[in-house]
Design a protein around this motif. Structure first.
Motif, PDB file in Angstrom:
ATOM      1  N   ASP A   2       0.849  -1.161   0.000  1.00 31.89           N
ATOM      2  CA  ASP A   2       0.000   0.000   0.000  1.00 31.89           C
ATOM      3  C   ASP A   2       0.893   1.221   0.000  1.00 31.89           C
ATOM      4  O   ASP A   2       2.105   1.113  -0.181  1.00 31.89           O
ATOM      5  CB  ASP A   2      -0.979  -0.020   1.178  1.00 31.89           C
ATOM      6  CG  ASP A   2      -0.284   0.007   2.525  1.00 31.89           C
ATOM      7  OD1 ASP A   2       0.954   0.197   2.547  1.00 31.89           O
ATOM      8  OD2 ASP A   2      -0.978  -0.160   3.541  1.00 31.89           O
ATOM      9  N   ASP A   3       0.321   2.380   0.195  1.00 31.14           N
ATOM     10  CA  ASP A   3       1.102   3.604   0.101  1.00 31.14           C
ATOM     11  C   ASP A   3       1.580   4.105   1.446  1.00 31.14           C
ATOM     12  O   ASP A   3       2.027   5.241   1.575  1.00 31.14           O
ATOM     13  CB  ASP A   3       0.298   4.699  -0.609  1.00 31.14           C
ATOM     14  CG  ASP A   3      -1.023   4.993   0.092  1.00 31.14           C
ATOM     15  OD1 ASP A   3      -1.307   4.354   1.117  1.00 31.14           O
ATOM     16  OD2 ASP A   3      -1.766   5.859  -0.408  1.00 31.14           O
ATOM     17  N   ARG A   4       1.521   3.273   2.485  1.00 30.49           N
ATOM     18  CA  ARG A   4       1.995   3.679   3.789  1.00 30.49           C
ATOM     19  C   ARG A   4       3.509   3.556   3.856  1.00 30.49           C
ATOM     20  O   ARG A   4       4.106   2.809   3.090  1.00 30.49           O
ATOM     21  CB  ARG A   4       1.376   2.799   4.890  1.00 30.49           C
ATOM     22  CG  ARG A   4      -0.133   2.848   4.952  1.00 30.49           C
ATOM     23  CD  ARG A   4      -0.683   1.854   5.977  1.00 30.49           C
ATOM     24  NE  ARG A   4      -0.058   0.552   5.835  1.00 30.49           N
ATOM     25  CZ  ARG A   4       0.633  -0.054   6.782  1.00 30.49           C
ATOM     26  NH1 ARG A   4       0.791   0.516   7.946  1.00 30.49           N
ATOM     27  NH2 ARG A   4       1.173  -1.233   6.585  1.00 30.49           N
ATOM     28  N   ILE A  38      -2.222  -1.933  10.265  1.00 31.66           N
ATOM     29  CA  ILE A  38      -3.552  -1.541  10.698  1.00 31.66           C
ATOM     30  C   ILE A  38      -4.178  -2.743  11.381  1.00 31.66           C
ATOM     31  O   ILE A  38      -4.193  -3.842  10.830  1.00 31.66           O
ATOM     32  CB  ILE A  38      -4.417  -1.117   9.501  1.00 31.66           C
ATOM     33  CG1 ILE A  38      -3.797   0.094   8.795  1.00 31.66           C
ATOM     34  CG2 ILE A  38      -5.849  -0.812   9.937  1.00 31.66           C
ATOM     35  CD1 ILE A  38      -4.457   0.419   7.470  1.00 31.66           C
ATOM     36  N   ARG A  64     -13.518  -0.230   6.235  1.00 33.42           N
ATOM     37  CA  ARG A  64     -13.351   0.801   5.209  1.00 33.42           C
ATOM     38  C   ARG A  64     -13.883   2.146   5.666  1.00 33.42           C
ATOM     39  O   ARG A  64     -13.339   3.200   5.314  1.00 33.42           O
ATOM     40  CB  ARG A  64     -14.018   0.354   3.913  1.00 33.42           C
ATOM     41  CG  ARG A  64     -13.212  -0.767   3.228  1.00 33.42           C
ATOM     42  CD  ARG A  64     -13.853  -1.262   1.973  1.00 33.42           C
ATOM     43  NE  ARG A  64     -12.956  -2.212   1.279  1.00 33.42           N
ATOM     44  CZ  ARG A  64     -13.348  -3.064   0.356  1.00 33.42           C
ATOM     45  NH1 ARG A  64     -14.632  -3.109   0.002  1.00 33.42           N
ATOM     46  NH2 ARG A  64     -12.478  -3.886  -0.215  1.00 33.42           N
ATOM     47  N   GLN A  70     -11.193   3.569   7.770  1.00 36.12           N
ATOM     48  CA  GLN A  70     -10.090   4.008   6.920  1.00 36.12           C
ATOM     49  C   GLN A  70     -10.418   5.338   6.257  1.00 36.12           C
ATOM     50  O   GLN A  70      -9.582   6.242   6.182  1.00 36.12           O
ATOM     51  CB  GLN A  70      -9.784   2.952   5.863  1.00 36.12           C
ATOM     52  CG  GLN A  70      -9.120   1.696   6.420  1.00 36.12           C
ATOM     53  CD  GLN A  70      -8.864   0.649   5.345  1.00 36.12           C
ATOM     54  OE1 GLN A  70      -9.775   0.302   4.579  1.00 36.12           O
ATOM     55  NE2 GLN A  70      -7.646   0.162   5.255  1.00 36.12           N
ATOM     56  N   ARG A  71     -11.648   5.482   5.750  1.00 40.07           N
ATOM     57  CA  ARG A  71     -12.051   6.739   5.095  1.00 40.07           C
ATOM     58  C   ARG A  71     -12.024   7.893   6.085  1.00 40.07           C
ATOM     59  O   ARG A  71     -11.552   8.987   5.761  1.00 40.07           O
ATOM     60  CB  ARG A  71     -13.445   6.591   4.492  1.00 40.07           C
ATOM     61  CG  ARG A  71     -13.497   5.774   3.214  1.00 40.07           C
ATOM     62  CD  ARG A  71     -14.828   5.951   2.495  1.00 40.07           C
ATOM     63  NE  ARG A  71     -15.954   5.493   3.305  1.00 40.07           N
ATOM     64  CZ  ARG A  71     -16.419   4.259   3.289  1.00 40.07           C
ATOM     65  NH1 ARG A  71     -15.854   3.348   2.524  1.00 40.07           N
ATOM     66  NH2 ARG A  71     -17.454   3.937   4.038  1.00 40.07           N
ATOM     67  N   ALA A  88     -10.182   8.163   8.715  1.00 35.21           N
ATOM     68  CA  ALA A  88      -8.790   8.478   9.022  1.00 35.21           C
ATOM     69  C   ALA A  88      -8.148   9.291   7.904  1.00 35.21           C
ATOM     70  O   ALA A  88      -7.385  10.236   8.158  1.00 35.21           O
ATOM     71  CB  ALA A  88      -7.999   7.190   9.246  1.00 35.21           C
ATOM     72  N   GLU A  89      -8.474   8.947   6.673  1.00 39.74           N
ATOM     73  CA  GLU A  89      -7.931   9.684   5.532  1.00 39.74           C
ATOM     74  C   GLU A  89      -8.451  11.110   5.492  1.00 39.74           C
ATOM     75  O   GLU A  89      -7.715  12.056   5.193  1.00 39.74           O
ATOM     76  CB  GLU A  89      -8.272   8.955   4.234  1.00 39.74           C
ATOM     77  CG  GLU A  89      -7.559   7.617   4.065  1.00 39.74           C
ATOM     78  CD  GLU A  89      -8.113   6.800   2.907  1.00 39.74           C
ATOM     79  OE1 GLU A  89      -9.078   7.284   2.266  1.00 39.74           O
ATOM     80  OE2 GLU A  89      -7.593   5.711   2.658  1.00 39.74           O
ATOM     81  N   GLU A  90      -9.716  11.270   5.829  1.00 38.76           N
ATOM     82  CA  GLU A  90     -10.346  12.607   5.780  1.00 38.76           C
ATOM     83  C   GLU A  90      -9.819  13.509   6.882  1.00 38.76           C
ATOM     84  O   GLU A  90      -9.792  14.740   6.739  1.00 38.76           O
ATOM     85  CB  GLU A  90     -11.860  12.471   5.881  1.00 38.76           C
ATOM     86  CG  GLU A  90     -12.481  11.814   4.661  1.00 38.76           C
ATOM     87  CD  GLU A  90     -13.955  11.496   4.862  1.00 38.76           C
ATOM     88  OE1 GLU A  90     -14.441  11.746   5.984  1.00 38.76           O
ATOM     89  OE2 GLU A  90     -14.589  10.975   3.925  1.00 38.76           O
ATOM     90  N   SER A  91      -9.405  12.887   7.989  1.00 35.39           N
ATOM     91  CA  SER A  91      -8.908  13.694   9.101  1.00 35.39           C
ATOM     92  C   SER A  91      -7.430  14.025   8.955  1.00 35.39           C
ATOM     93  O   SER A  91      -6.901  14.857   9.676  1.00 35.39           O
ATOM     94  CB  SER A  91      -9.120  12.949  10.425  1.00 35.39           C
ATOM     95  OG  SER A  91      -8.379  11.744  10.457  1.00 35.39           O
TER      96      SER A  91
END
Length: 249
Positions: A10-12, A19, A240, A243-244, A246-249
């Motif tokens: 992934d891109d981490r 996770i 998911r 995850q969304r 977390a990405e938005e924050s």
């Protein structure tokens, strides 16, 4: 720990911690099969912690150790080696203390699923020191996995092993439903026999863990009225969504 399949990417950052998706639940709730399917869909590994307790019970029996003797069971862990695949087909091996090196480690993948072994799990898992030491082992397995994520399922996962996991799920189902599911998996046993076994297992588990009331921050997934695909999708959707967020924050 061994890993049966190439790591998902992934891109981490390469050194980022996996996770964690922590899933608790009583026997027959579907947590093992659902967790494995959800992990595959998410590209994560799967750590079945129950396999370790089964393997320890199997080892204690092989050594003739009294499973109700807390100190004797814990002593096994001093020289016990345990390996389990985190992806692909599950394979479990143990190195039994004092065993012949020519025959060790032993592949116990099939042996630990025997009905007789299932009935012994509560006798080893009831010991606090055993749980503490295995919980530490589970954390080490996840940390060393090199995977983008790991679904951890089994005993004490949401409250003790991974209380800070971003996703914590309590998966349950009625005793009748769980007995029906397990009866289909265990040849030669009637629904009534399996239901009685589940009731006894629930009573033993209740002495050390509450598998029916989610702790604060834990999401309840009742699979009583869900089929397998719906149960898997429920877990995937929860992961998911987190995850969304977390990405938005």
């Amino acid at each position: 720990m061994e890993d049966a399949v190439n790591d998902a990417v992934d891109d981490r950052p390469a050194d980022a911690a996996p996770i964690l998706v922590a899933i608790d639940g009583p026997a027959g709730s579907g947590k093992s099969s659902v967790s494995r399917a959800a992990a595959v869909r998410l590209g994560f590994g799967i750590l079945d912690t129950g396999a370790a307790y089964r393997s320890l019970a199997w080892t204690a029996t092989e050594l003739g150790v009294d499973l109700d003797d807390a100190a004797a069971v814990a002593a096994i862990l001093d020289d016990w080696e345990y390996r389990i695949t985190l992806r692909g087909e599950q394979r479990v091996t143990v190195r039994v203390p004092g065993a012949d090196p020519e025959t060790d480690p032993a592949d116990v993948t099939a042996a630990i699923r025997a009905h007789a072994v299932s009935g012994l799990v509560s006798r080893v898992s009831k010991h606090p020191e055993v749980r503490d030491r295995l919980n530490a082992m589970f954390r080490g397995i996840v940390a060393a996995s090199g995977l983008p994520g790991v679904v951890i399922e089994g005993r004490d996962i949401t409250t003790v092993v991974a209380p800070d996991a971003p996703v914590r799920i309590l998966m349950t189902a009625s005793a009748e439903v769980r007995a029906r599911r397990r009866a289909g998996e265990l040849a030669g046993l009637s629904h009534e026999q399996v239901l009685a076994d589940i009731a006894a297992r629930d009573a033993k588990d209740a002495l050390v863990v509450d598998f029916f009331t989610p702790a604060p921050g834990v999401t309840l997934v009742d699979t009583s009225d869900l089929d397998f695909e719906q149960s898997v999708q429920a877990v995937v959707d929860i992961v998911r969504a987190v995850q969304r967020a977390a990405e938005e924050s």
